[in-house]
Design an enzyme around this catalytic site. Structure first.
Site, PDB file in Angstrom:
ATOM      1  CG  ASP A   1       1.419   5.097   7.712  1.00 27.39           C
ATOM      2  OD1 ASP A   1       2.588   5.102   7.441  1.00 27.39           O
ATOM      3  OD2 ASP A   1       1.100   5.349   8.924  1.00 27.39           O
TER       4      ASP A   1
HETATM    5  N1  URA Z   1       1.892   9.467  10.590  1.00 30.86           N
HETATM    6  C1  URA Z   1       1.352   8.261  10.333  1.00 30.86           C
HETATM    7  O1  URA Z   1       1.270   7.607  11.400  1.00 30.86           O
HETATM    8  N2  URA Z   1       1.118   7.819   9.251  1.00 30.86           N
HETATM    9  C2  URA Z   1       1.238   8.570   8.178  1.00 30.86           C
HETATM   10  O2  URA Z   1       0.841   8.349   6.880  1.00 30.86           O
HETATM   11  C3  URA Z   1       1.675   9.883   8.244  1.00 30.86           C
HETATM   12  C4  URA Z   1       2.119  10.357   9.654  1.00 30.86           C
END
Ligand code: URA
Length: 245
Positions: free
Chosen positions: A104
């Site tokens: 993310d």
């Molecule tokens: N889980 C999440 O919530 N975000 C990420 O970037 C990776 C795994």
């Protein structure tokens, strides 16, 4: 047979556009003769290509490990945000590396990029069960019931079922989470389903690879040995205990 300019750009010498000018200067030789026409056809397995007297290698597999900072989206382009590609040196961009899976925008940590589509698929596919370990700072404190719920396989608020995962409480508001799949916002949503909103998330390990002191924002190329270990089996660390069957 392939075009000389394609061979040179795939090998990371320069972009197709830059190559036109470069070729005009006569610094590229094929089998001992200067060649200025990028359209020339060659057989990379047999023809010797030199750039300023140095051999140009055929395109090779590249796997990069990036310590992604927060604020960058995992995408090759984006109309609004900075992308992780801005952190990758141009010589690797010319070798067509793309991110393997996704972190993310606000998540930091280990992100692989490669030009090997098969390897990318193996790393992403839940079938291969490659472990990804995260460090999270979050609201509340994880307890035994949360650990058991993760181990049993959580159901998220929208009904999505998750595979069994490992939650390791580190202290008040701090935990380590290990998962073997990569659903959208998975770790944040798993923690939220137990009432522990995540404020900070960093991926620390993927299979046998870890950040290992690589500074945030930096990138390094994996060695052939590391790639071999990633490509064979599920690439998980020897401490792999999530699934035995
Ligand atoms: N889980 C999440 O919530 N975000 C990420 O970037 C990776 C795994």
């Amino acid at each position: 047979m392939e075009r000389l300019d394609k061979f040179l750009s795939d090998a990371g010498v320069a972009s197709r556009r830059e190559l036109k000018a470069l070729l005009k200067t006569g610094v590229v030789q094929v089998n001992g003769r200067p060649v200025t026409d990028g359209a020339m056809k060659l057989d990379p397995a047999h023809d010797a290509v030199l750039l300023r007297g140095e051999p140009v290698e055929a395109p090779r597999r590249v796997v990069l490990l990036l310590h992604k900072p927060a604020g960058f989206v995992t995408s090759t382009e984006d109309p609004r945000d900075r992308t992780v590609m801005e952190l990758i040196p141009p010589r690797y961009l010319r070798q067509s590396v793309v991110p393997v899976g996704r972190l993310d925008k606000e998540t930091e940590g280990l992100l692989l990029l490669t030009n090997d589509g098969e390897l990318a698929h193996r790393l992403i596919s839940p079938k291969h069960g490659v472990e990804k370990r995260y460090y999270a700072r979050h609201a509340g404190t994880a307890g035994e019931e949360d650990v058991a719920a993760f181990a049993a396989g959580l159901t998220l608020r929208d009904g999505t079922r998750c595979r069994p995962a490992v939650l390791r409480p580190l202290g008040p508001g701090e935990s380590e989470i290990t998962v073997t799949e990569g659903k959208y916002h998975q770790v944040r949503r798993m923690m939220a389903s137990r009432g522990m909103t995540v404020a900070y998330l960093r991926r620390e390990q993927e299979g046998a690879l870890s950040l290992d002191g690589l500074p945030c924002g930096s990138v390094r190329e994996l060695t052939e040995d590391e790639i071999d270990r990633l490509s064979s089996g599920n690439g998980s660390s020897p401490a792999n205990t999530l699934y035995s069957g």
